[in-house]
Design a protein around this motif. Structure first.
Motif, mmCIF file in Angstrom:
data_model
loop_
_atom_site.group_PDB
_atom_site.id
_atom_site.type_symbol
_atom_site.label_atom_id
_atom_site.label_comp_id
_atom_site.label_asym_id
_atom_site.label_seq_id
_atom_site.Cartn_x
_atom_site.Cartn_y
_atom_site.Cartn_z
ATOM 1 N N PHE A 364 36.617 55.112 -75.656
ATOM 2 C CA PHE A 364 36.123 55.362 -77.037
ATOM 3 C C PHE A 364 36.283 56.761 -77.827
ATOM 4 O O PHE A 364 36.831 56.743 -78.673
ATOM 5 C CB PHE A 364 34.468 54.912 -77.068
ATOM 6 C CG PHE A 364 34.030 55.089 -78.413
ATOM 7 C CD1 PHE A 364 34.123 54.354 -79.281
ATOM 8 C CD2 PHE A 364 33.427 56.299 -78.510
ATOM 9 C CE1 PHE A 364 33.875 54.419 -80.670
ATOM 10 C CE2 PHE A 364 32.759 56.397 -79.803
ATOM 11 C CZ PHE A 364 32.923 55.492 -80.804
ATOM 12 N N ALA A 398 33.707 47.427 -82.007
ATOM 13 C CA ALA A 398 33.949 46.533 -81.104
ATOM 14 C C ALA A 398 34.320 47.217 -79.631
ATOM 15 O O ALA A 398 34.079 46.876 -78.614
ATOM 16 C CB ALA A 398 35.137 45.667 -81.496
ATOM 17 N N ILE A 399 35.181 48.435 -79.958
ATOM 18 C CA ILE A 399 35.575 49.196 -78.542
ATOM 19 C C ILE A 399 34.033 49.885 -78.067
ATOM 20 O O ILE A 399 33.884 49.952 -76.669
ATOM 21 C CB ILE A 399 36.443 50.264 -79.052
ATOM 22 C CG1 ILE A 399 37.910 49.734 -79.406
ATOM 23 C CG2 ILE A 399 36.726 51.386 -78.050
ATOM 24 C CD1 ILE A 399 38.922 50.743 -79.938
ATOM 25 N N VAL A 401 31.232 48.671 -77.993
ATOM 26 C CA VAL A 401 30.520 47.481 -77.436
ATOM 27 C C VAL A 401 30.999 47.317 -76.150
ATOM 28 O O VAL A 401 30.283 47.153 -75.289
ATOM 29 C CB VAL A 401 30.431 46.176 -78.461
ATOM 30 C CG1 VAL A 401 29.861 44.980 -77.679
ATOM 31 C CG2 VAL A 401 29.687 46.522 -79.716
ATOM 32 N N GLY A 402 32.452 47.209 -76.115
ATOM 33 C CA GLY A 402 33.078 46.958 -74.849
ATOM 34 C C GLY A 402 32.766 48.133 -73.902
ATOM 35 O O GLY A 402 32.525 47.820 -72.732
ATOM 36 N N GLU A 403 32.655 49.433 -74.296
ATOM 37 C CA GLU A 403 32.414 50.650 -73.449
ATOM 38 C C GLU A 403 31.084 50.372 -72.896
ATOM 39 O O GLU A 403 30.765 50.612 -71.765
ATOM 40 C CB GLU A 403 32.323 51.720 -74.450
ATOM 41 C CG GLU A 403 32.503 53.159 -73.449
ATOM 42 C CD GLU A 403 33.783 53.389 -73.055
ATOM 43 O OE1 GLU A 403 34.198 53.377 -71.838
ATOM 44 O OE2 GLU A 403 34.976 53.737 -73.603
ATOM 45 N N LEU A 405 29.168 47.561 -72.517
ATOM 46 C CA LEU A 405 29.173 46.196 -71.664
ATOM 47 C C LEU A 405 29.785 46.272 -70.191
ATOM 48 O O LEU A 405 29.223 45.927 -69.109
ATOM 49 C CB LEU A 405 29.303 44.934 -72.613
ATOM 50 C CG LEU A 405 28.399 44.788 -73.841
ATOM 51 C CD1 LEU A 405 28.893 43.552 -74.343
ATOM 52 C CD2 LEU A 405 27.167 44.792 -73.089
ATOM 53 N N TRP A 406 31.214 46.790 -70.478
ATOM 54 C CA TRP A 406 31.937 46.487 -69.143
ATOM 55 C C TRP A 406 32.868 47.851 -68.811
ATOM 56 O O TRP A 406 33.520 47.914 -67.883
ATOM 57 C CB TRP A 406 32.933 45.434 -69.341
ATOM 58 C CG TRP A 406 33.573 45.156 -70.530
ATOM 59 C CD1 TRP A 406 34.756 45.824 -70.726
ATOM 60 C CD2 TRP A 406 33.318 44.281 -71.554
ATOM 61 N NE1 TRP A 406 35.411 45.500 -72.187
ATOM 62 C CE2 TRP A 406 34.477 44.490 -72.642
ATOM 63 C CE3 TRP A 406 32.495 43.517 -71.846
ATOM 64 C CZ2 TRP A 406 34.425 43.702 -73.844
ATOM 65 C CZ3 TRP A 406 32.490 42.859 -73.212
ATOM 66 C CH2 TRP A 406 33.431 43.062 -73.968
ATOM 67 N N TYR A 408 36.398 50.164 -69.623
ATOM 68 C CA TYR A 408 37.978 49.911 -69.706
ATOM 69 C C TYR A 408 38.804 50.222 -68.515
ATOM 70 O O TYR A 408 38.266 51.423 -67.973
ATOM 71 C CB TYR A 408 38.563 50.379 -71.050
ATOM 72 C CG TYR A 408 37.902 50.007 -72.374
ATOM 73 C CD1 TYR A 408 38.131 48.881 -72.628
ATOM 74 C CD2 TYR A 408 36.966 50.769 -72.729
ATOM 75 C CE1 TYR A 408 37.639 48.346 -73.956
ATOM 76 C CE2 TYR A 408 36.113 50.141 -73.865
ATOM 77 C CZ TYR A 408 36.593 48.897 -74.475
ATOM 78 O OH TYR A 408 35.903 48.509 -75.649
ATOM 79 N N GLU A 409 39.476 49.436 -68.019
ATOM 80 C CA GLU A 409 40.355 49.796 -66.924
ATOM 81 C C GLU A 409 41.553 50.856 -67.459
ATOM 82 O O GLU A 409 41.813 50.904 -68.428
ATOM 83 C CB GLU A 409 41.087 48.464 -66.311
ATOM 84 C CG GLU A 409 39.952 47.566 -65.816
ATOM 85 C CD GLU A 409 40.686 46.188 -65.401
ATOM 86 O OE1 GLU A 409 41.621 46.464 -64.818
ATOM 87 O OE2 GLU A 409 39.906 45.115 -65.221
ATOM 88 N N GLN A 412 44.471 49.904 -69.558
ATOM 89 C CA GLN A 412 44.127 49.741 -70.947
ATOM 90 C C GLN A 412 43.894 51.047 -71.518
ATOM 91 O O GLN A 412 44.646 51.114 -72.655
ATOM 92 C CB GLN A 412 42.586 48.859 -71.035
ATOM 93 C CG GLN A 412 42.748 47.478 -70.596
ATOM 94 C CD GLN A 412 41.113 46.913 -70.535
ATOM 95 O OE1 GLN A 412 40.396 47.559 -69.899
ATOM 96 N NE2 GLN A 412 41.156 45.780 -70.901
ATOM 97 N N THR A 413 43.353 51.966 -70.808
ATOM 98 C CA THR A 413 43.471 53.352 -71.457
ATOM 99 C C THR A 413 45.000 53.786 -71.342
ATOM 100 O O THR A 413 45.001 54.611 -72.505
ATOM 101 C CB THR A 413 42.483 54.129 -70.544
ATOM 102 O OG1 THR A 413 41.405 53.757 -70.288
ATOM 103 C CG2 THR A 413 42.498 55.749 -70.818
#
Length: 478
Positions: A364, A398-399, A401-403, A405-406, A408-409, A412-413
């Motif tokens: 993020f 959105a990013i 929220v993803g950070e 909740l779960w 990033y692998e 993806q980074t």
């Protein structure tokens, strides 16, 4: 732990840092642009170790190196380059120019490599104490201001007043802020006997200095004809498709990738020895209670986000009106207020083993800094800038929220760094209106390509490097 092939590691480090430094110059410069090459180097060093435990916590080392490199990004160097590049200037002094750039490069590369080395030592849990980093980072803002006052003031170019040591005639120097940080790090590493960290600092300092010397030499030889009257790049120079500045930046990245990775190969057994205990228990050093770690990480993330609304946007609207009362600080006030929110506070948590803060910064945070620059600066003359900003903010939300909740692998980074940043840049470089205009005034495909100027070579080279690095990442990290 079984390390990867050292030659392969060194070569991919050179290519990746070449790309990282190129991205820093193509898209977003300064402190925030320096995050990219640092994150690349941290990830590659962890990959080389072959340690599953370190790979599970790779963002700690990526964030440490990224944020370490960001400190050097506050140093202006454009006018320092003029000592070498402006042959007809009264200030033309290549000897001083090379010395000054080597000095600045050594600080820049040294800080990134030092924090990288210290992160490996710290995560072992046997080298540093938790209060080392609490005290150190609590003193950073004060120490930086002290260094600035000692080495970079008084400064009033309108009245001909400049510091005794001044490499930039009309640009405010800030290297004093970093000199005291380097000194503090060296003292801390020496007191704690962190030989690995010191060796990594040496590698970053030397490769940073050498990278600048080689890079600026390429730039100088590209800009001016050789003794035989010809240009270094011949007809490409006459066609206007060669950019010496970018050659300089790509070269710097490659040299730093070479120097840091080579030293890591040599010195890794020292860090590996310290990390054996952590490997045996399957857990890295983490002296902060998890609940406190989580709360502080998200508070610091919120502060980082708020810097746009508290400092940057008000400054863009009011300019000097909000800084003129602060005398010497003046134009730098916004940066002085903003820096602790994304350089000091996050790095303090990272060095204390916060995987939460490291994860936030590596995905993020990396999106945030480039989106901030593009939406507030780079895209400002776009007619549909409001829509663009809405899209950028929505994607950022959105990013985030993803950070939460779960996370990033790593693959993806890796794609964010290698592809995402270049997409941001391509939106400006290949604006439809410019492409159409260039096509209309070009009779042949060759003329169409040349109509883009240096973009015709700089961008394809960046895309080639990106393709190589992406393939590597997908093979190793997916």
């Amino acid at each position: 732990m079984t390390t990867e092939n050292p030659i392969y590691f060194i070569l991919i480090s050179m290519v990746t840092m070449c790309l990282g430094w190129g991205i820093r110059g193509l898209i977003i410069g300064g402190e925030k642009g320096s995050l990219v090459p640092g994150a690349f180097m941290g990830i590659l060093c962890v990959w080389y170790t072959g340690s599953n435990l370190l790979m599970e916590n790779v963002y700690l080392f990526a964030a440490a190196c990224a944020l370490g490199y960001s400190y050097g990004g506050m140093e202006p160097y454009g006018e320092t380059m003029d000592l070498i590049m402006k042959h007809d200037s009264p200030r033309y002094n290549p000897s001083m120019g090379y010395l000054a750039l080597a000095f600045k490069g050594s600080i820049w590369g040294g800080l990134g490599a030092a924090f990288l080395g210290m992160s490996f030592s710290a995560m072992s849990g046997v080298v540093y104490r938790w209060y080392d980093f609490v005290i150190f980072f609590a003193l950073v803002p004060l120490a930086q201001e002290l260094g600035y006052r000692l080495f970079n003031t008084p400064y009033n170019p309108d009245k001909g007043i400049r510091p005794k040591i001044c490499f930039s005639w009309n640009s405010r120097e800030e290297w004093g802020r970093n000199v005291v940080i380097v000194a503090g790090l060296l003292v801390l590493m020496a007191v704690r006997g962190d030989v690995f960290g010191i060796l990594m600092w040496v590698s970053g300092a030397l490769s940073g200095a050498i990278g600048w010397i080689i890079g600026i030499t390429f730039y100088d030889k590209e800009k001016y004809p050789l003794k035989n009257g010809k240009y270094l790049f011949g007809k490409f120079e006459k066609m206007g498709v060669i950019n010496g500045w970018k050659i300089m930046e790509y070269t710097q990245g490659a040299v730093q990738g070479l120097g840091i990775s080579a030293m890591f190969v040599v010195a890794w057994p020292l860090a590996q020895k310290n990390l054996l205990a952590a490997e045996m228990v399957g857990e890295l050093w983490h002296p902060i209670p998890q609940t406190l770690d989580t709360v502080l990480s998200w508070v610091f993330c919120a502060l980082m986000i708020l810097t746009v609304f508290l400092f940057i946007i008000p400054y863009r609207k009011n300019g000097n009106k909000i800084t003129e009362a602060f005398g010497e600080v003046d134009m730098n006030l916004v940066e002085v207020l903003e820096r602790p929110c994304y350089m000091v506070l996050p790095l303090s948590l990272v060095m204390l083993g916060s995987t939460t803060m490291a994860g936030i910064m590596c995905f993020f945070g990396m999106y945030y800094v480039v989106a901030q620059y593009e939406a507030l600066e780079h895209y400002c003359d776009f007619k549909n800038i409001t829509i663009i900003r809405i899209i950028v903010i929505a994607l950022g939300a959105a990013i985030l929220v993803g950070e939460i909740l779960w996370g990033y692998e790593l693959w993806q980074t890796w794609l964010l760094y290698c592809v995402g940043y270049l997409i941001f840049d391509a939106i400006v470089v290949f604006r439809p209106r410019d492409v159409i205009a260039n096509r209309k005034k070009s009779k042949t495909f060759g003329e169409f390509v040349r109509s883009f100027g240096v973009v015709a070579t700089v961008q394809p080279f960046a895309y080639l490097l990106s393709a190589i690095v992406v393939v590597f990442g997908m093979i190793e990290f997916l």
